[in-house]
Scaffold this active site. Structure first.
Site, PDB file in Angstrom:
ATOM      1  N   GLU A 112      27.395 -33.768  71.490  1.00  0.00           N
ATOM      2  CA  GLU A 112      26.478 -32.733  70.992  1.00  0.00           C
ATOM      3  C   GLU A 112      26.475 -31.502  71.892  1.00  0.00           C
ATOM      4  OE1 GLU A 112      22.550 -34.118  69.993  1.00  0.00           O
ATOM      5  OE2 GLU A 112      23.315 -35.370  68.382  1.00  0.00           O
ATOM      6  N   HIS A 124      42.344 -55.854  74.476  1.00  0.00           N
ATOM      7  CA  HIS A 124      42.982 -56.652  73.435  1.00  0.00           C
ATOM      8  C   HIS A 124      42.725 -56.100  72.040  1.00  0.00           C
ATOM      9  CE1 HIS A 124      44.225 -59.841  76.234  1.00  0.00           C
ATOM     10  NE2 HIS A 124      43.202 -59.380  76.919  1.00  0.00           N
ATOM     11  N   LYS A 180      20.079 -32.127  59.377  1.00  0.00           N
ATOM     12  CA  LYS A 180      18.680 -32.555  59.199  1.00  0.00           C
ATOM     13  C   LYS A 180      18.029 -31.753  58.075  1.00  0.00           C
ATOM     14  CE  LYS A 180      17.346 -33.806  63.985  1.00  0.00           C
ATOM     15  NZ  LYS A 180      16.436 -33.512  65.090  1.00  0.00           N
TER      16      LYS A 180
HETATM   17  O1  PA5 Z   1      19.925 -34.322  71.718  1.00  0.00           O
HETATM   18  C1  PA5 Z   1      19.312 -33.981  70.729  1.00  0.00           C
HETATM   19  O2  PA5 Z   1      18.621 -32.951  70.693  1.00  0.00           O
HETATM   20  C2  PA5 Z   1      19.326 -34.834  69.478  1.00  0.00           C
HETATM   21  O3  PA5 Z   1      20.207 -35.903  69.552  1.00  0.00           O
HETATM   22  C3  PA5 Z   1      17.934 -35.380  69.225  1.00  0.00           C
HETATM   23  O4  PA5 Z   1      17.584 -36.232  70.288  1.00  0.00           O
HETATM   24  C4  PA5 Z   1      17.867 -36.173  67.909  1.00  0.00           C
HETATM   25  O5  PA5 Z   1      18.334 -35.386  66.856  1.00  0.00           O
HETATM   26  C5  PA5 Z   1      16.424 -36.579  67.634  1.00  0.00           C
HETATM   27  O6  PA5 Z   1      15.587 -35.444  67.623  1.00  0.00           O
HETATM   28  P1  PA5 Z   1      14.048 -35.565  67.861  1.00  0.00           P
HETATM   29  O7  PA5 Z   1      13.816 -36.167  69.207  1.00  0.00           O
HETATM   30  O8  PA5 Z   1      13.523 -34.172  67.764  1.00  0.00           O
HETATM   31  O9  PA5 Z   1      13.499 -36.455  66.775  1.00  0.00           O
END
Ligand code: PA5
Length: 416
Positions: free
Chosen positions: A265, A294, A407
């Site tokens: 990310e 393996h 989202k």
């Molecule tokens: O790193 C990030 O920002 C994302 O992976 C969020 O953790 C994930 O989308 C969940 O979001 P939230 O904590 O707002 O529910």
């Protein structure tokens, strides 16, 4: 604590490229990231306040709680999974991470739940992610049906932004136990906030060691984070588009999962900071040694040369000998007088050497042992390394527009 980054035969990556120049830039970025008030994860190793808050929250729960359900996703779940898997011997109470909306799993978990002894920790930085919100609705309704609303609310801990979002509003209106995620710490950088600290403490893992290790790594580990960032940068420059993490340690499996999210990310970006289309990032893969020797190694050794390999070996592990019960049979002979630790080390070294023979870049993180301080150090090191790599690549490592867009589309589909 003891972490050594063994560069092995790094020539494959650095040929013709000024490693030193990149490392110098990386060092400047390390300092800049530490000083930037908009970047909060670098302050967390010193923030004991979140330990206090988590401890207070634990003390406010009714007595006799045995199971904590963590209802979160991505950065709100993977850190906890990493800690639980790394320290199974410390876990005296059960923590179940529910990070998917698979109705089979939800059905099974609700059926086996013991409401009087269960706590719900709904975690969402934004407070608006549909997965944790839907899970919270289902798990809370189940508790309320069995215990009544008042008792159910006593068993809820909300972890969310300090001011914003539906969960914060709900926590305030209902007077729930709540914990805050600092505004300048993104989800995937948040394991050392109450997001990871509270579930760890509920389980029985002492998070102080994690913070100590992270603090020491911040003070002493600049060279290691910078070096890792330069290697990732160079790998990408040389079109090695796949980064394979190879922990020779079962307890690090979910550390791999946590890191892959951080890496994916933060660095997988369509555009750089100047708005140019770059489509940056490498695809991360976790392979657990020796198991995946393996299943995946054949491809790694002889398939496309588009990968860089990062091994994790742990020197000090429990000493379990391999009893010599069958050593009059030929294939058993080699094991005579050996322990599982030696077998694991030999297999890791064998795999590294065999990849190197095919001119593939191999690096090794040698851990003295896998304790809280070491894991805390790894957490800080990889968060910092990822951020520096982003700066070297000139992309923003702290946003995730691709995830946000998905989202929004899912929300729209639900609304229609
Ligand atoms: O790193 C990030 O920002 C994302 O992976 C969020 O953790 C994930 O989308 C969940 O979001 P939230 O904590 O707002 O529910």
């Amino acid at each position: 604590m003891g972490i050594t980054l063994n560069m092995r035969k790094m020539a494959y990556l650095t040929e013709g490229i000024t490693y030193r120049e990149l490392a110098r830039k990386g060092e400047l970025f390390f300092d800049r990231i530490c000083e930037d008030p908009a970047v909060g994860f670098t302050d967390l190793p010193e923030q004991l306040i979140y330990l206090d808050h988590s401890d207070e929250a634990l003390n406010r729960l009714p007595a006799g709680m045995e199971t904590l359900y963590v209802l979160g996703i991505g950065g709100s779940a993977l850190g906890t999974s990493m800690l639980l898997r790394a320290f199974p011997d410390s876990c005296r109470r059960r923590v179940v991470v529910v990070d998917n909306v698979d109705s089979d799993t939800i059905h099974r978990l609700l059926n086996e739940m013991e409401p009087e002894k269960s706590v719900l920790n709904v975690i969402s930085k934004s407070g608006s992610t549909v997965e944790p919100l839907s899970l919270f609705s289902a798990f809370f309704a189940h508790l309320a049906e069995k215990l009544g609303e008042k008792e159910a609310f006593r068993r809820v801990v909300v972890t969310t932004d300090i001011k914003k979002g539906a969960l914060r509003q709900l926590a305030e209106e209902k007077g729930l136990i709540s914990l805050s995620i600092p505004n300048n710490v993104g989800g995937r950088f948040s394991v050392l906030t109450p997001v990871g600290l509270f579930p760890a403490m509920f389980a029985g893992i002492d998070p102080v060691h994690l913070l100590l290790g992270a603090k020491r790594e911040k003070r002493e580990g600049r060279g290691r984070a910078v070096c890792g960032a330069v290697l990732d940068y160079l790998s990408q420059e040389q079109n090695r588009n796949i980064k394979v993490l190879f922990p020779y340690c079962d307890r690090l499996k979910t550390f791999g999962d946590w890191y892959l999210q951080l890496f994916a990310e933060s660095l997988g970006k369509l555009k750089n900071r100047r708005g140019m289309v770059v489509r940056s990032g490498q695809t991360g893969v976790v392979a657990v040694g020796v198991t995946d020797q393996h299943s995946q190694l054949q491809l790694y050794k002889e398939g496309p040369g588009d990968k860089s390999f990062f091994f994790f070996t742990v020197k000090e592990q429990k000493d379990v000998p391999i009893p010599a019960v069958f050593d009059n049979y030929s294939s058993f002979e080699v094991l005579r007088g050996k322990a599982f630790g030696e077998l694991m080390q030999a297999e890791a070294e064998g795999t590294m050497q065999s990849l190197e023979r095919n001119s593939l870049p191999v690096f090794e993180y040698q851990l003295e042992k896998l304790d809280g301080e070491t894991l805390g150090a790894l957490i800080f090191m990889f968060e910092m390394q990822t951020a520096i790599t982003g700066y070297l690549m000139n992309v923003n490592p702290f946003d995730q527009p691709g995830v946000e867009e998905g989202k929004l589309i899912a929300r729209k589909l639900l609304e229609s």
